[in-house]
Design a protein around this motif. Structure first.
Motif, mmCIF file in Angstrom:
data_model
loop_
_atom_site.group_PDB
_atom_site.id
_atom_site.type_symbol
_atom_site.label_atom_id
_atom_site.label_comp_id
_atom_site.label_asym_id
_atom_site.label_seq_id
_atom_site.Cartn_x
_atom_site.Cartn_y
_atom_site.Cartn_z
ATOM 1 N N GLN A 1 -20.402 13.642 42.493
ATOM 2 C CA GLN A 1 -20.767 14.784 43.207
ATOM 3 C C GLN A 1 -22.040 15.259 42.720
ATOM 4 O O GLN A 1 -22.366 15.002 41.628
ATOM 5 C CB GLN A 1 -19.847 15.739 43.349
ATOM 6 N N LEU A 2 -22.828 16.050 43.659
ATOM 7 C CA LEU A 2 -24.162 16.617 43.292
ATOM 8 C C LEU A 2 -23.879 17.590 41.759
ATOM 9 O O LEU A 2 -24.929 17.027 40.862
ATOM 10 C CB LEU A 2 -24.683 17.259 44.206
ATOM 11 N N GLY A 3 -22.781 18.040 41.639
ATOM 12 C CA GLY A 3 -22.596 18.908 40.628
ATOM 13 C C GLY A 3 -22.334 18.366 39.156
ATOM 14 O O GLY A 3 -22.196 18.535 38.227
ATOM 15 N N ASP A 4 -22.326 16.740 39.490
ATOM 16 C CA ASP A 4 -21.999 16.253 38.235
ATOM 17 C C ASP A 4 -23.335 15.766 37.474
ATOM 18 O O ASP A 4 -23.280 15.383 36.215
ATOM 19 C CB ASP A 4 -21.325 14.988 38.554
ATOM 20 N N ALA A 5 -24.376 16.086 38.069
ATOM 21 C CA ALA A 5 -26.059 16.022 37.662
ATOM 22 C C ALA A 5 -25.717 16.526 36.373
ATOM 23 O O ALA A 5 -25.708 17.913 36.303
ATOM 24 C CB ALA A 5 -26.807 16.190 38.525
ATOM 25 N N ALA A 6 -26.236 15.923 35.222
ATOM 26 C CA ALA A 6 -26.352 16.728 33.838
ATOM 27 C C ALA A 6 -26.510 15.842 32.680
ATOM 28 O O ALA A 6 -26.627 14.394 32.983
ATOM 29 C CB ALA A 6 -24.884 17.334 33.537
ATOM 30 N N MET A 7 -26.710 16.213 31.662
ATOM 31 C CA MET A 7 -26.631 15.181 30.169
ATOM 32 C C MET A 7 -25.310 15.168 29.718
ATOM 33 O O MET A 7 -24.484 16.169 29.964
ATOM 34 C CB MET A 7 -27.535 16.164 29.199
ATOM 35 N N TYR A 8 -24.927 13.917 29.289
ATOM 36 C CA TYR A 8 -23.511 13.767 29.000
ATOM 37 C C TYR A 8 -23.581 13.207 27.645
ATOM 38 O O TYR A 8 -24.299 12.484 27.332
ATOM 39 C CB TYR A 8 -22.969 12.753 29.697
ATOM 40 N N PHE A 9 -22.595 13.993 26.665
ATOM 41 C CA PHE A 9 -23.002 13.413 25.237
ATOM 42 C C PHE A 9 -21.553 12.935 24.934
ATOM 43 O O PHE A 9 -20.399 13.584 25.249
ATOM 44 C CB PHE A 9 -23.254 14.900 24.451
#
Lengths: 117, 114
Positions: free
Chosen positions: A83-91
Motif C-alpha cells: 500500500q502507498l502507506g508502506d513507503a518508508a525506510m525499513y531497518f
C-alpha cells in the motif's frame, strides 16, 4: 561484535504487489531477537514485526511476514498487497536476549521502499 | 498517553557550545536509550540506562554524557559540540524483560553543528 547488513539500499514495488526486503546478521549467540522497524518521512520509528531466535515459526503481522533462517543468519521481510502507506525506510535490527538486561539494538543501514501507484 | 517526548525538535549549535537534549517517558519503563542517526544510516546506540542512577555506554559514547535521576527522564548532554555530532538524535524506552519487547521511540531531535 554483532553486525546487521541490509544489502538493498533501495527497492520499489507496484501497489498491491509483494516485495521482500533482505537482512543478514552476524552473531555467535544462540539467544537473540530480531526486529523490523519502519521509518516514514515523519521520522518516527515504528515496530513492524519481531522474531525470537528460539522460535522456529516465522512471525506474521497482517500483511507483514518474515522468513527467518537461523542457520543462514537471514531475516527477510515480506510485505504483501503493498500500500502507498508502506513507503518508508525499513531497518532490520538485532538484540541479545539478556535476562533483565537492556535491549541494545544493532541496526542495519536501511532499505528505502518506494510504492508505485 | 504521550509516550516518549523529546525536546527540542530542532537546534542549531555553534562549534564548542554545549546543550542538553531532553527526553521524558510516561510509561514507567525501566530501560531508556539514546541513539543517533546520521544521514542515510541506521541508528547507533550512544548510551543506555536500566534504571534510575544506572547508565552505561553504547557503541558511540564519545562526546556525550547522560544522567538518570528519575525513572521518567534521561537527558543527553553535549559538552563541546563538534561538526561530527550533526545528526538526528532519538530517545527510546522499553519495559524490563528478556529483550523481546519493542522499544518506544520519540520523534527525534535534529541537531546541526556549524
Amino acid at each position: 561484535a554483532q553486525t546487521v547488513t541490509q544489502s538493498q539500499p533501495e527497492m520499489s514495488v507496484q501497489e498491491a504487489e509483494t516485495v521482500t526486503l533482505s537482512c543478514t546478521y552476524d552473531t555467535s549467540e544462540s539467544d537473540y531477537y530480531l526486529f523490523w522497524y519502519k521509518q516514514p518521512p515523519s521520522r518516527q520509528m515504528i515496530l513492524v514485526i519481531r522474531q525470537e531466535a528460539y522460535k522456529q515459526q516465522n512471525a506474521t503481522e497482517n500483511r507483514f511476514s518474515v522468513n527467518f533462517q537461523k542457520a543462514a543468519k537471514s531475516f527477510s521481510l515480506k510485505i504483501s498487497d503493498s500500500q502507498l502507506g508502506d513507503a518508508a525506510m525499513y531497518f532490520c535490527a538485532y538484540s541479545l536476549g539478556i535476562i533483565q538486561g537492556a535491549q541494545k539494538l544493532v541496526f542495519g543501514q536501511g532499505t528505502r521502499l518506494t510504492i508505485n501507484p | 498517553n504521550a509516550g516518549v517526548t523529546q525536546t527540542p525538535k530542532f537546534r542549531i549549535l555553534k562549534i564548542g557550545q554545549s546543550m542538553t537534549l531532553q527526553c521524558t517517558q510516561d510509561m514507567n519503563h525501566n530501560y531508556m536509550y539514546w541513539y543517533r542517526q546520521d544521514p542515510g544510516m541506521g541508528l547507533k546506540l550512544i548510551y543506555y540506562s536500566v534504571g534510575a542512577g544506572i547508565t552505561d555506554k553504547g557503541e558511540v559514547p564519545n562526546g556525550y554524557n547522560v544522567s538518570r535521576s528519575t525513572t521518567e527522564d534521561f537527558p543527553l548532554r553535549l559538552e563541546l559540540a563538534a561538526p561530527s555530532q550533526t545528526s538526528v538524535y532519538f530517545c527510546a524506552s522499553s519495559t524490563r524483560d528478556r529483550g523481546n519487547q519493542p522499544q518506544h521511540f520519540g520523534d527525534g531531535t535534529r541537531l546541526s553543528i556549524l
